[in-house]
Scaffold this active site. Sequence first.
Site, PDB file in Angstrom:
ATOM      1  N   SER A 122       2.093  22.775 -26.201  1.00 24.59           N
ATOM      2  CA  SER A 122       1.933  22.860 -27.645  1.00 24.59           C
ATOM      3  C   SER A 122       0.888  23.913 -28.003  1.00 24.59           C
ATOM      4  O   SER A 122       1.020  25.063 -27.587  1.00 24.59           O
ATOM      5  CB  SER A 122       1.594  21.463 -28.204  1.00 24.59           C
ATOM      6  OG  SER A 122       1.718  21.430 -29.607  1.00 24.59           O
ATOM      7  N   ASP A 163      12.971  20.256 -31.400  1.00 22.20           N
ATOM      8  CA  ASP A 163      11.602  20.620 -31.750  1.00 22.20           C
ATOM      9  C   ASP A 163      11.657  21.755 -32.773  1.00 22.20           C
ATOM     10  O   ASP A 163      12.305  22.774 -32.522  1.00 22.20           O
ATOM     11  CB  ASP A 163      10.856  21.083 -30.486  1.00 22.20           C
ATOM     12  CG  ASP A 163       9.389  21.376 -30.725  1.00 22.20           C
ATOM     13  OD1 ASP A 163       8.951  21.416 -31.892  1.00 22.20           O
ATOM     14  OD2 ASP A 163       8.671  21.577 -29.724  1.00 22.20           O
ATOM     15  N   HIS A 219       9.491  17.518 -29.637  1.00 25.33           N
ATOM     16  CA  HIS A 219       8.168  18.007 -29.262  1.00 25.33           C
ATOM     17  C   HIS A 219       7.374  16.889 -28.580  1.00 25.33           C
ATOM     18  O   HIS A 219       7.442  15.729 -28.979  1.00 25.33           O
ATOM     19  CB  HIS A 219       7.427  18.467 -30.526  1.00 25.33           C
ATOM     20  CG  HIS A 219       6.176  19.235 -30.251  1.00 25.33           C
ATOM     21  ND1 HIS A 219       6.206  20.547 -29.829  1.00 25.33           N
ATOM     22  CD2 HIS A 219       4.862  18.891 -30.332  1.00 25.33           C
ATOM     23  CE1 HIS A 219       4.964  20.981 -29.669  1.00 25.33           C
ATOM     24  NE2 HIS A 219       4.139  20.002 -29.967  1.00 25.33           N
TER      25      HIS A 219
END
Length: 313
Positions: A159, A254, A284
Amino acid sequence: MPLDARVRRFLDKLAASGAAGTLTLSVAERRRSLEQLLSFGGPAKPVASAAERSIAGPKAALGLRIYTPAAAAEGQALPGLVYFHGGGFVAGSLDTHDGICRALTEASGCRLISVDYRLAPEHPFPAAIDDGLTAISWVTQHAGELGVDPDRIGVCGDSAGATLAAVLCQMLAAASGPRLKCQVLLCPIMDYAAQSESRRSLARGYLVDDETLEHDLRYYLAGGVERADPRVSPLRSVDLRGLPPSCVHTAEYDPLRDEGAAYAARLQEAGVESTYRCHPGMIHLFYGLGAIIPYADTAFGLVGADIRSLLAK
């Protein structure tokens, strides 16, 4: 493929909980929210050791946690992987991502060094970058002490941690800094300044959304720093030549999927060896939710194989 059934149930429960929008959360609440989310990681993978270390940072001591895989022979020099956790530059820690680090350590066979870089708003941009550069430099200079092969050191992040890893690779390449063997990016945020098709089509109900990104940027970016700055949005970098061999992993559901795919494509166009994987039916941070999403184990196997392949060359 359709959204994974277990992922669907998880998202439905999350929606039914009536959780407040991220924009309304304080930083403390945002941090607790991520801690609670990653508590669904499942049983931690056993490793030979997870040792704490403190080194001199740009402003204060910088914490590291050094993981050694269970199968490592005593005194064996292993490939090294410097890891940066996610959390939007405002949340996350060595502890929240401990399970992810253990899984990566075992899957990759690396000695993994997790970096406790400084977070906003206490330490806004570019504190995380400064800490990341310090950590990579220290690891490369102390490889022998760490039991790491100095010719096989890579960088990894998930991320926002993957954003940081990508920025650091670009900066090191431009400055002829320590030569890294690979970069591995898991569900990276590559462009804070754009609205891709996946950002639009998956704007709500898929765990991360524009509110999350806006909340975090509000605290991370110092005055006068543009979100299109390549040090914030590495997809915006003009020149990607000279970067280490790379692997980019995204998730089908995502919102950040398209920018990760675009970065992998740009790496290939720049002549950088690059592999791209999009995990079907996933969202995600799915890799950190193993207790809910069993596919996380499969994904770590794929990520680990990619890391082993890159570091073996």
